[in-house]
Design a protein around this motif. Structure first.
Motif, PDB file in Angstrom:
ATOM      1  N   THR A   1     -17.874 -20.243   1.855  1.00 59.83           N
ATOM      2  CA  THR A   1     -17.939 -20.847   3.178  1.00 59.83           C
ATOM      3  C   THR A   1     -19.357 -21.325   3.481  1.00 59.83           C
ATOM      4  O   THR A   1     -19.618 -21.810   4.567  1.00 59.83           O
ATOM      5  CB  THR A   1     -17.497 -19.851   4.264  1.00 59.83           C
ATOM      6  OG1 THR A   1     -18.292 -18.669   4.163  1.00 59.83           O
ATOM      7  CG2 THR A   1     -16.022 -19.507   4.095  1.00 59.83           C
ATOM      8  N   TYR A   2     -20.266 -21.182   2.521  1.00 59.30           N
ATOM      9  CA  TYR A   2     -21.636 -21.677   2.684  1.00 59.30           C
ATOM     10  C   TYR A   2     -21.649 -23.202   2.766  1.00 59.30           C
ATOM     11  O   TYR A   2     -20.842 -23.871   2.120  1.00 59.30           O
ATOM     12  CB  TYR A   2     -22.508 -21.334   1.466  1.00 59.30           C
ATOM     13  CG  TYR A   2     -22.877 -19.904   1.262  1.00 59.30           C
ATOM     14  CD1 TYR A   2     -23.489 -19.156   2.263  1.00 59.30           C
ATOM     15  CD2 TYR A   2     -22.656 -19.301   0.024  1.00 59.30           C
ATOM     16  CE1 TYR A   2     -23.851 -17.843   2.039  1.00 59.30           C
ATOM     17  CE2 TYR A   2     -23.019 -17.986  -0.199  1.00 59.30           C
ATOM     18  CZ  TYR A   2     -23.621 -17.258   0.809  1.00 59.30           C
ATOM     19  OH  TYR A   2     -23.983 -15.966   0.591  1.00 59.30           O
ATOM     20  N   ASP A   3     -22.601 -23.738   3.501  1.00 62.79           N
ATOM     21  CA  ASP A   3     -22.909 -25.163   3.388  1.00 62.79           C
ATOM     22  C   ASP A   3     -23.596 -25.334   2.042  1.00 62.79           C
ATOM     23  O   ASP A   3     -24.287 -24.426   1.575  1.00 62.79           O
ATOM     24  CB  ASP A   3     -23.870 -25.612   4.500  1.00 62.79           C
ATOM     25  CG  ASP A   3     -23.208 -25.592   5.868  1.00 62.79           C
ATOM     26  OD1 ASP A   3     -21.995 -25.829   5.940  1.00 62.79           O
ATOM     27  OD2 ASP A   3     -23.919 -25.324   6.853  1.00 62.79           O
TER      28      ASP A   3
ATOM     29  N   HIS B   1     -16.498 -26.214  -0.720  1.00 70.32           N
ATOM     30  CA  HIS B   1     -16.329 -25.380   0.469  1.00 70.32           C
ATOM     31  C   HIS B   1     -14.862 -24.960   0.522  1.00 70.32           C
ATOM     32  O   HIS B   1     -13.969 -25.775   0.255  1.00 70.32           O
ATOM     33  CB  HIS B   1     -16.715 -26.177   1.720  1.00 70.32           C
ATOM     34  CG  HIS B   1     -16.897 -25.326   2.920  1.00 70.32           C
ATOM     35  ND1 HIS B   1     -15.832 -24.836   3.637  1.00 70.32           N
ATOM     36  CD2 HIS B   1     -18.020 -24.860   3.520  1.00 70.32           C
ATOM     37  CE1 HIS B   1     -16.292 -24.103   4.645  1.00 70.32           C
ATOM     38  NE2 HIS B   1     -17.623 -24.100   4.592  1.00 70.32           N
TER      39      HIS B   1
END
Length: 128
Positions: free
Chosen positions: A92-94, A112
């Motif tokens: 879920t990180y950018d 993502h």
């Protein structure tokens, strides 16, 4: 005249995530992608390495944050032992917030989790 039989190899997929709800979503996405089939799942990086050796998946959907060794370290071990395997890191990180070693672990791509779709799987596989 004899008919030619065309066979399409199914892309064997290993799903690695410590969250059962996301594994269920990923299983559904893979199931909706023609020509892809889930052959194994793992909850930890260590299990991912074992399953990769046992099942020889062509595509690994790998969460970055896992209990035990990280998805990045598991990817490093899997791609070292199975260079033909295509590993896609999921989180879920950018993209800008990924750990530095995500770019050097051997993964083919970062996706993502919200963007995982049958079309994306086909695109990743076609661009390998």
């Amino acid at each position: 005249m004899p008919q030619l039989e065309v066979t399409i190899d199914t892309v064997r997929v290993l799903i690695v995530d410590d969250q059962p709800p996301f594994r269920a979503v990923a299983r559904t996405v893979v199931g909706l992608a023609p020509g892809f089939d889930v052959v194994a799942e793992a909850e930890t990086g260590e299990e991912a390495v074992v399953q990769a050796h046992a099942e020889a998946p062509a595509l690994v959907l790998m969460d970055i944050n896992l209990p035990g060794i990280s998805g990045i370290e598991a990817t490093r071990q899997i791609t070292a032992a199975h260079p033909e395997a295509v590993v896609v890191l999921l989180s879920t990180y950018d993209a800008e917030s990924l750990p530095d070693d995500a770019a050097t672990c051997g993964a083919a791509r970062y996706v993502h989790k919200e963007d995982l779709s049958p079309a994306l799987l086909a695109e990743v596989w076609a661009s390998r």
